[in-house]
Enzyme design. Structure first.
Site, PDB file in Angstrom:
ATOM      1  N   ASP A   1      57.320  49.355  23.149  1.00 29.97           N
ATOM      2  CA  ASP A   1      58.081  50.164  24.117  1.00 29.97           C
ATOM      3  C   ASP A   1      58.690  51.388  23.424  1.00 29.97           C
ATOM      4  O   ASP A   1      58.396  51.662  22.257  1.00 29.97           O
ATOM      5  CB  ASP A   1      59.153  49.277  24.768  1.00 29.97           C
ATOM      6  CG  ASP A   1      59.405  49.651  26.226  1.00 29.97           C
ATOM      7  OD1 ASP A   1      59.517  50.865  26.525  1.00 29.97           O
ATOM      8  OD2 ASP A   1      59.494  48.737  27.058  1.00 29.97           O
TER       9      ASP A   1
ATOM     10  N   LYS B   1      54.719  42.061  18.532  1.00 29.27           N
ATOM     11  CA  LYS B   1      53.943  43.212  19.039  1.00 29.27           C
ATOM     12  C   LYS B   1      54.785  44.128  19.922  1.00 29.27           C
ATOM     13  O   LYS B   1      54.467  44.383  21.093  1.00 29.27           O
ATOM     14  CB  LYS B   1      52.706  42.747  19.799  1.00 29.27           C
ATOM     15  CG  LYS B   1      51.699  41.991  18.945  1.00 29.27           C
ATOM     16  CD  LYS B   1      50.410  41.740  19.690  1.00 29.27           C
ATOM     17  CE  LYS B   1      49.377  41.038  18.845  1.00 29.27           C
ATOM     18  NZ  LYS B   1      49.700  39.629  18.535  1.00 29.27           N
TER      19      LYS B   1
HETATM   20  P1  BMP Z   1      43.632  31.821  16.403  1.00 30.07           P
HETATM   21  O1  BMP Z   1      43.272  31.721  14.899  1.00 30.07           O
HETATM   22  O2  BMP Z   1      44.044  30.504  16.976  1.00 30.07           O
HETATM   23  O3  BMP Z   1      42.603  32.539  17.196  1.00 30.07           O
HETATM   24  O4  BMP Z   1      44.998  32.684  16.467  1.00 30.07           O
HETATM   25  C1  BMP Z   1      45.066  34.032  16.122  1.00 30.07           C
HETATM   26  C2  BMP Z   1      46.497  34.524  16.136  1.00 30.07           C
HETATM   27  O5  BMP Z   1      46.522  35.892  15.753  1.00 30.07           O
HETATM   28  C3  BMP Z   1      47.188  34.458  17.486  1.00 30.07           C
HETATM   29  O6  BMP Z   1      48.553  34.169  17.251  1.00 30.07           O
HETATM   30  C4  BMP Z   1      47.065  35.853  18.056  1.00 30.07           C
HETATM   31  O7  BMP Z   1      48.152  36.184  18.895  1.00 30.07           O
HETATM   32  C5  BMP Z   1      47.066  36.707  16.795  1.00 30.07           C
HETATM   33  N1  BMP Z   1      46.274  37.959  16.874  1.00 30.07           N
HETATM   34  C6  BMP Z   1      44.907  37.963  17.115  1.00 30.07           C
HETATM   35  O8  BMP Z   1      44.303  36.913  17.307  1.00 30.07           O
HETATM   36  N2  BMP Z   1      44.217  39.158  17.138  1.00 30.07           N
HETATM   37  C7  BMP Z   1      44.812  40.358  16.922  1.00 30.07           C
HETATM   38  O9  BMP Z   1      44.136  41.394  16.902  1.00 30.07           O
HETATM   39  C8  BMP Z   1      46.203  40.372  16.673  1.00 30.07           C
HETATM   40  C9  BMP Z   1      46.906  39.170  16.645  1.00 30.07           C
HETATM   41  O10 BMP Z   1      48.207  39.186  16.379  1.00 30.07           O
END
Ligand code: BMP
Length: 258
Positions: free
Chosen positions: A96, A93
Site C-alpha cells: 500500500d 507482502k
Molecule cells: P509451498 O512450498 O508450500 O508452495 O509454500 C511457498 C511459500 O512461499 C508460501 O508461504 C507462499 O506464500 C510463499 N511465496 C511463494 O510461494 N511464491 C512467491 O513468489 C512468493 C512467496 O512469498
C-alpha cells in the site's frame, strides 16, 4: 568460471546490520534453507519449528493465517529462534502507500514490527512503501525484501517491473537486503536472493504454484536461499526432509563458490 564470493565476504558489502548477521549465520550454520511454516494453529507451528529449527537460517510466517495468534505465541517463537539460531521473516507482502504500510507494520493485531526480523514488500506502489516501512523498521534494526519475481503462473512481476524493483532496492539498500525472486535478478553481491516454489521434484500445485528443485534454484538460477513450505511440513519426517533440503541447497552454494 571464476569462483563466486562467499556469503561471509558478501556480508561486508551489505549496508544493513541484520543482513550482515544473516550472511554470517548462513555460513556458520551451513544453511541457506528457509522454512515456510504455513500452518494455521500456533501449537502446530511451534512443534514444527522446534523439530526443524536447527536446519534452517530463517523461519517464514504468515501471521494472518494463524487462528489463535497471540503475544504468547510470538514469545515462544522468539524463544525457539534463540534456541536454534534463526531469524523470523513475516511474509506480509506489504503493498500500500507508505503511510498505510507504516500502520500495518507497527499497529493492528499482529504488531509485526515487534517480532519479525525481516518483512517483505511488493514494489507495485512505488518507493513510498519502503519509506513507510523503514520509518519504523530501521531504528529497530529490521530489514526488508522486495518481491522482484513470483513463482506463480502468470505473474506480472517480470521485465521492466523486475528491473524497476531492483533499482528501488539499490536506492534503499540500508533497509532492503535482497529479493524474493526466481532468478538472480541483478549481480549486486550486497543483496540476498530468496526463492520460493521449491520442492524435491519439479512440478506445480492446482492453484498456480510452480516448483523448481533446490539445485535449479541455487546452481542454475543462481539464487542464494530456498524457501520450502508444504514439502517439509506435510512430510512424515520433517526433520529428515529438511536436512535433505539443507544439504541440497548448501552443497549447490558450495559448488558455486569453489
Ligand atoms: P509451498 O512450498 O508450500 O508452495 O509454500 C511457498 C511459500 O512461499 C508460501 O508461504 C507462499 O506464500 C510463499 N511465496 C511463494 O510461494 N511464491 C512467491 O513468489 C512468493 C512467496 O512469498
Amino acid at each position: 568460471a571464476k569462483a563466486e564470493m562467499t556469503f561471509k565476504e558478501r556480508a561486508e558489502l551489505c549496508k544493513n546490520e541484520l543482513g550482515r548477521r544473516l550472511f554470517g549465520l548462513m555460513e556458520d550454520k551451513q544453511s541457506n534453507l528457509i522454512l515456510s511454516a504455513d500452518l494455521t494453529k500456533s501449537e502446530d507451528i511451534l512443534k514444527l519449528v522446534d523439530i526443524v529449527g536447527s536446519k534452517v537460517c530463517i523461519v517464514k510466517t504468515h501471521a494472518d493465517i494463524i487462528e489463535d495468534f497471540t503475544v504468547d505465541f510470538v514469545h515462544k517463537l522468539q524463544d525457539l529462534a534463540k534456541k536454534h539460531n534463526f531469524l523470523i521473516f513475516e511474509d506480509r507482502k506489504f503493498a500500500d502507500i507508505g503511510n498505510t504500510v507504516k500502520y500495518q507494520y507497527n499497529n493492528g493485531l499482529h504488531k509485526i514490527i515487534e517480532w519479525a526480523d525481516i518483512v517483505n514488500a511488493h514494489s507495485v506502489s512505488g518507493p513510498g512503501v519502503i519509506q513507510g516501512l523503514q520509518k519504523v523498521g530501521l531504528e529497530k534494526g529490521r530489514a526488508c525484501l522486495l518481491i522482484a519475481e513470483m513463482s506463480s503462473k502468470g505473474s506480472l512481476a517480470k521485465g521492466e517491473y523486475t528491473k524497476a524493483t531492483v533499482d528501488m532496492a539499490k536506492t534503499y539498500s540500508e533497509f532492503v537486503i535482497g529479493f524474493i525472486s526466481q532468478n538472480r535478478v541483478c549481480d549486486d553481491q550486497q543483496f540476498l536472493y530468496m526463492t520460493p516454489g521449491v520442492r524435491l521434484e519439479e512440478g506445480k500445485d492446482s492453484l498456480g504454484q510452480q516448483y523448481v528443485t533446490p539445485s535449479v534454484a541455487i546452481l542454475q538460477n543462481k539464487t542464494d536461499l530456498i524457501i520450502v513450505g508444504r514439502n517439509i511440513y506435510n512430510a512424515e519426517d520433517p526433520l529428515n526432509v529438511a536436512e535433505e533440503f539443507r544439504q541440497a541447497a548448501y552443497n549447490a552454494y558450495l559448488k558455486r563458490i569453489s
